[in-house]
Write an enzyme that holds these catalytic residues in place. Sequence first.
Site, PDB file in Angstrom:
ATOM      1  N   HIS A  63       1.084   0.867 -13.309  1.00 61.30           N
ATOM      2  CA  HIS A  63       1.912  -0.273 -13.711  1.00 61.30           C
ATOM      3  C   HIS A  63       3.381   0.151 -13.636  1.00 61.30           C
ATOM      4  O   HIS A  63       3.734   1.224 -14.142  1.00 61.30           O
ATOM      5  CB  HIS A  63       1.553  -0.746 -15.117  1.00 61.30           C
ATOM      6  N   ASN A  79       1.517   3.003  -2.636  1.00 59.81           N
ATOM      7  CA  ASN A  79       0.812   3.924  -3.541  1.00 59.81           C
ATOM      8  C   ASN A  79      -0.421   4.514  -2.859  1.00 59.81           C
ATOM      9  O   ASN A  79      -0.721   5.692  -3.035  1.00 59.81           O
ATOM     10  CB  ASN A  79       0.445   3.227  -4.854  1.00 59.81           C
ATOM     11  N   ARG A  83     -15.210 -18.077  -8.661  1.00 61.48           N
ATOM     12  CA  ARG A  83     -14.735 -16.746  -9.044  1.00 61.48           C
ATOM     13  C   ARG A  83     -15.934 -15.841  -9.374  1.00 61.48           C
ATOM     14  O   ARG A  83     -15.942 -14.656  -9.068  1.00 61.48           O
ATOM     15  CB  ARG A  83     -13.797 -16.908 -10.240  1.00 61.48           C
ATOM     16  N   GLY A 114       0.780  -1.236   0.000  1.00 56.65           N
ATOM     17  CA  GLY A 114       0.000   0.000   0.000  1.00 56.65           C
ATOM     18  C   GLY A 114       0.808   1.281   0.000  1.00 56.65           C
ATOM     19  O   GLY A 114       0.324   2.309   0.462  1.00 56.65           O
ATOM     20  N   ALA A 139       8.805   7.663  -9.707  1.00 52.27           N
ATOM     21  CA  ALA A 139       7.715   7.704 -10.691  1.00 52.27           C
ATOM     22  C   ALA A 139       6.341   7.431 -10.071  1.00 52.27           C
ATOM     23  O   ALA A 139       5.484   8.304 -10.045  1.00 52.27           O
ATOM     24  CB  ALA A 139       8.002   6.726 -11.829  1.00 52.27           C
ATOM     25  N   GLU A 140       6.138   6.222  -9.535  1.00 50.72           N
ATOM     26  CA  GLU A 140       4.781   5.834  -9.123  1.00 50.72           C
ATOM     27  C   GLU A 140       4.146   6.800  -8.136  1.00 50.72           C
ATOM     28  O   GLU A 140       2.997   7.219  -8.300  1.00 50.72           O
ATOM     29  CB  GLU A 140       4.803   4.428  -8.503  1.00 50.72           C
ATOM     30  N   ASN A 156      -5.166   2.377 -13.258  1.00 53.64           N
ATOM     31  CA  ASN A 156      -4.208   1.415 -12.708  1.00 53.64           C
ATOM     32  C   ASN A 156      -2.807   2.013 -12.796  1.00 53.64           C
ATOM     33  O   ASN A 156      -2.505   2.758 -13.734  1.00 53.64           O
ATOM     34  CB  ASN A 156      -4.266   0.125 -13.543  1.00 53.64           C
ATOM     35  N   GLU A 211     -10.583  -3.911 -21.364  1.00 58.60           N
ATOM     36  CA  GLU A 211     -10.729  -5.365 -21.266  1.00 58.60           C
ATOM     37  C   GLU A 211      -9.396  -6.114 -21.344  1.00 58.60           C
ATOM     38  O   GLU A 211      -9.297  -7.271 -20.938  1.00 58.60           O
ATOM     39  CB  GLU A 211     -11.678  -5.880 -22.354  1.00 58.60           C
TER      40      GLU A 211
HETATM   41  C1  GAR Z   1       3.504  -1.278  -7.300  1.00 53.76           C
HETATM   42  O1  GAR Z   1       4.825  -1.275  -7.739  1.00 53.76           O
HETATM   43  C2  GAR Z   1       2.551  -1.282  -8.488  1.00 53.76           C
HETATM   44  O2  GAR Z   1       3.030  -0.537  -9.556  1.00 53.76           O
HETATM   45  C3  GAR Z   1       2.522  -2.754  -8.813  1.00 53.76           C
HETATM   46  O3  GAR Z   1       2.463  -3.391  -7.552  1.00 53.76           O
HETATM   47  C4  GAR Z   1       3.161  -2.599  -6.601  1.00 53.76           C
HETATM   48  C5  GAR Z   1       2.268  -2.392  -5.385  1.00 53.76           C
HETATM   49  O4  GAR Z   1       2.952  -1.724  -4.355  1.00 53.76           O
HETATM   50  N1  GAR Z   1       1.408  -3.066  -9.647  1.00 53.76           N
HETATM   51  C6  GAR Z   1       1.457  -3.965 -10.626  1.00 53.76           C
HETATM   52  O5  GAR Z   1       2.444  -4.635 -10.869  1.00 53.76           O
HETATM   53  C7  GAR Z   1       0.167  -4.100 -11.440  1.00 53.76           C
HETATM   54  N2  GAR Z   1       0.390  -4.884 -12.625  1.00 53.76           N
HETATM   55  P1  GAR Z   1       2.182  -0.987  -3.172  1.00 53.76           P
HETATM   56  O6  GAR Z   1       1.166  -1.981  -2.589  1.00 53.76           O
HETATM   57  O7  GAR Z   1       3.249  -0.645  -2.191  1.00 53.76           O
HETATM   58  O8  GAR Z   1       1.488   0.241  -3.734  1.00 53.76           O
END
Ligand code: GAR
Length: 208
Positions: A110, A14, A66, A12, A180-181, A108, A148
Site C-alpha cells: 500500500h 512492483n 461477482r 506492474g 519505498a515500494e 499487499n 478481512e
Molecule cells: C502501487 O503504487 C501500489 O502501491 C498501489 O498501486 C500501484 C501499482 O503500481 N496499490 C494500491 O494502491 C493498493 N491499495 P504498479 O502496477 O506499477 O506496481
Amino acid sequence: MLKLAVLVSGGGTNLQAIMDAIDAGKITNAKIEVVISNNKNAYALERAAKKGIDHLCISPKDYESREEFNRVFLEKLDSYQVDLVVLAGFLVVIPAEMIQKYRNRIINIHPSLIPSFCGTGYYGLKVHEGVLARGVKVTGATVHFVDEGTDTGPIILQKAVSVEQGDTPEILQRRVMEQAEWQIMPQAIDLIANGKVSVVDGHVQIAE
Ligand code: GAR
C-alpha cells in the site's frame, strides 16, 4: 522454494521489482509461478511474458456475477498450488473465502504509511492526492498481510519517504515507488521465503 502468485491490475512496476530482485539474488528461495491480472490491458502481463512467466487475465467483465468471477478466480489460483499470494497493485477486493483459505499467505503493498491514507477509496494516485491535500511532510509505503478489512492486516515492513514542496501526486507516487515500494516489497518476500516472518497475536515478528 516458496512458490508465488503475483496479482496485478496495471503497470506492474512492483512485479518488475520482484522479478529483478529474484534475478539479482536479493530474493532467495522464491519463484513466481504465475501472474494473474483482472485487466487484459495491464502492462504487467507483458512484463511477465517477457520473462517467460505464466500469465493470465481473469476479468469480472467476463462473468455474470461477482460470485461467479470469485469462484473462477479462486479455482484458477488454487490450481497453481502457491505458498504466497502477492498483491502488487491489485485493485480488486479479495473475497472472504480466499482470505480464509490463504490466511497469512496473502501480502499487499500500500503506498502510504498505514494507518494513514488507507482503507476504502484510497488506492493508486488517490492516496498521494490525499497526502498532498492534508499537507503531511512524511509519507511512505507499507507491506502487510491481508485480512478481512481494507488495509487492516498485520504490518510486515514500512518505509518513510519525504513529501517535497511542489510535489504533484504523480511526482510523489514515483518517489514513493522508487524509495519505498520497490525496496520493501522484495525485502518482505525474501524474509517470508527464508522463514523469518511470523504472526503472533496479530502482530508480525521478524527473526534476526
Ligand atoms: C502501487 O503504487 C501500489 O502501491 C498501489 O498501486 C500501484 C501499482 O503500481 N496499490 C494500491 O494502491 C493498493 N491499495 P504498479 O502496477 O506499477 O506496481
